[in-house]
Motif scaffolding. Structure first.
Motif, short mmCIF file in Angstrom:
data_model
loop_
_atom_site.label_atom_id
_atom_site.label_comp_id
_atom_site.label_asym_id
_atom_site.label_seq_id
_atom_site.Cartn_x
_atom_site.Cartn_y
_atom_site.Cartn_z
N ALA A 165 38.09 28.13 39.14
CA ALA A 165 39.45 29.89 39.10
C ALA A 165 39.09 29.88 40.39
O ALA A 165 38.07 29.58 41.12
CB ALA A 165 38.82 30.37 37.94
N SER A 166 40.73 30.59 40.75
CA SER A 166 40.70 31.33 41.63
C SER A 166 40.40 32.70 41.46
O SER A 166 41.57 32.87 39.92
CB SER A 166 41.22 30.80 42.78
OG SER A 166 42.97 31.05 42.37
N VAL A 167 40.37 33.82 42.21
CA VAL A 167 41.14 34.95 41.79
C VAL A 167 42.47 35.11 41.77
O VAL A 167 42.96 35.95 40.44
CB VAL A 167 40.16 36.05 43.36
CG1 VAL A 167 41.20 37.57 42.86
CG2 VAL A 167 38.91 35.27 42.91
N HIS A 168 42.99 34.54 42.23
CA HIS A 168 45.07 34.77 42.54
C HIS A 168 45.07 33.96 41.29
O HIS A 168 46.51 34.76 41.13
CB HIS A 168 45.36 33.94 44.30
CG HIS A 168 47.00 33.66 43.92
ND1 HIS A 168 47.41 34.74 44.00
CD2 HIS A 168 47.69 33.14 42.90
CE1 HIS A 168 49.43 34.70 43.32
NE2 HIS A 168 49.01 33.63 43.05
N ALA A 179 29.36 28.44 43.06
CA ALA A 179 30.07 29.36 43.74
C ALA A 179 29.50 31.10 44.04
O ALA A 179 29.04 31.19 43.72
CB ALA A 179 30.97 30.05 42.40
N PRO A 180 29.83 31.38 45.65
CA PRO A 180 29.43 32.72 45.87
C PRO A 180 29.51 34.06 44.72
O PRO A 180 30.76 33.64 43.74
CB PRO A 180 30.37 33.09 47.02
CG PRO A 180 30.95 31.79 47.21
CD PRO A 180 30.94 31.18 46.08
N ALA A 181 28.93 34.36 44.80
CA ALA A 181 28.82 35.81 44.33
C ALA A 181 29.98 36.96 44.12
O ALA A 181 30.89 37.16 42.94
CB ALA A 181 27.79 36.56 44.38
N GLU A 182 30.62 36.01 45.52
CA GLU A 182 32.05 37.18 45.38
C GLU A 182 33.13 36.38 44.75
O GLU A 182 33.86 37.24 44.27
CB GLU A 182 32.87 37.39 47.00
CG GLU A 182 31.55 38.27 47.92
CD GLU A 182 30.58 37.34 48.71
OE1 GLU A 182 29.82 36.08 48.24
OE2 GLU A 182 29.11 37.61 48.55
N LEU A 183 33.09 34.82 43.96
CA LEU A 183 34.61 34.32 43.48
C LEU A 183 33.89 35.35 42.55
O LEU A 183 35.13 35.49 41.14
CB LEU A 183 34.03 33.16 42.98
CG LEU A 183 35.37 32.21 42.70
CD1 LEU A 183 36.69 32.26 43.00
CD2 LEU A 183 34.93 31.20 43.16
N VAL A 184 32.88 35.15 41.45
CA VAL A 184 32.49 35.68 39.95
C VAL A 184 32.91 36.44 39.77
O VAL A 184 33.68 37.34 38.69
CB VAL A 184 30.89 34.75 39.81
CG1 VAL A 184 30.51 35.64 38.65
CG2 VAL A 184 30.64 33.74 39.84
N ALA A 185 32.66 38.00 41.17
CA ALA A 185 32.92 39.43 41.48
C ALA A 185 34.18 39.47 41.15
O ALA A 185 34.79 40.75 40.40
CB ALA A 185 31.99 39.96 41.94
N ALA A 195 35.55 36.83 30.99
CA ALA A 195 34.23 35.76 30.97
C ALA A 195 34.51 35.00 32.10
O ALA A 195 35.43 34.58 32.59
CB ALA A 195 33.68 34.57 29.73
N CYS A 196 33.25 34.87 33.38
CA CYS A 196 33.23 33.66 33.96
C CYS A 196 31.76 32.86 33.96
O CYS A 196 30.77 33.39 33.41
CB CYS A 196 33.08 34.22 35.12
SG CYS A 196 33.24 33.36 37.00
#
Length: 156
Positions: A80-83, A106-112, A121-122
């Motif tokens: 998944a991506s944020v977009h 995955a970096p925490a920034e992507l999860v957030a 959910a992630c």
């Protein structure tokens, strides 16, 4: 004596703590309607083996695009991506369940970011058994939320 202490004479019908609910699960009515389904986006290799870990009756299918989704399907974005999540949240009904699957590293920034964009959910990694348990938990939360809304409407 214990029976008398635990005796509840109040009547609270149609609530989670109702005293007149049947105890024997075999006596409960069978569910009607479609069984839970998961529609996923992304490479099939990311969800390989997932169908074997989903509960009996659940189905897993690859969706072509957001227009291909059916009502009440759980939407899974593999890689998944944020977009992608933000677009799905804008287009899909608000009650649609969206789950994001990201890499284990995955970096925490992507999860957030995916959670802030509207994912319910992630999941990191993608081990099939763990992913399946998250999907089942999302389904249970969704159904519990619907029952809570119905219960609140009945009290008015």
């Amino acid at each position: 004596m214990l029976v008398q202490l635990n005796r509840n004479t109040g009547h609270r019908s149609f609530t989670a703590t109702a005293t007149d609910l049947p105890i024997n699960p075999a006596a409960l009515p069978t569910t009607r309607g479609p069984l839970p389904a998961v529609a996923y986006f992304g490479p099939p290799g990311r969800v390989a083996g997932l169908a074997h870990h989903l509960p009996a009756g659940w189905s897993l299918r690859r969706a072509a695009d957001l227009d291909d989704l059916r009502p009440d399907e759980i939407v899974l974005f593999a890689g998944a991506s944020v977009h992608e999540v933000a677009t799905a949240r804008r287009v899909l009904p608000s009650r649609a369940v969206v789950v994001a699957l990201v890499d284990e590293a995955a970096p925490a920034e992507l999860v957030a970011g995916v959670l802030t964009a509207g994912a319910d959910a992630c999941v990191r990694g993608g081990q099939p058994a763990i992913l399946a348990s998250h999907l089942v938990a999302c389904r249970r939360r969704d159904l519990a939320g619907r029952w809570a809304v119905l219960n609140d409407q009945g009290r008015r």
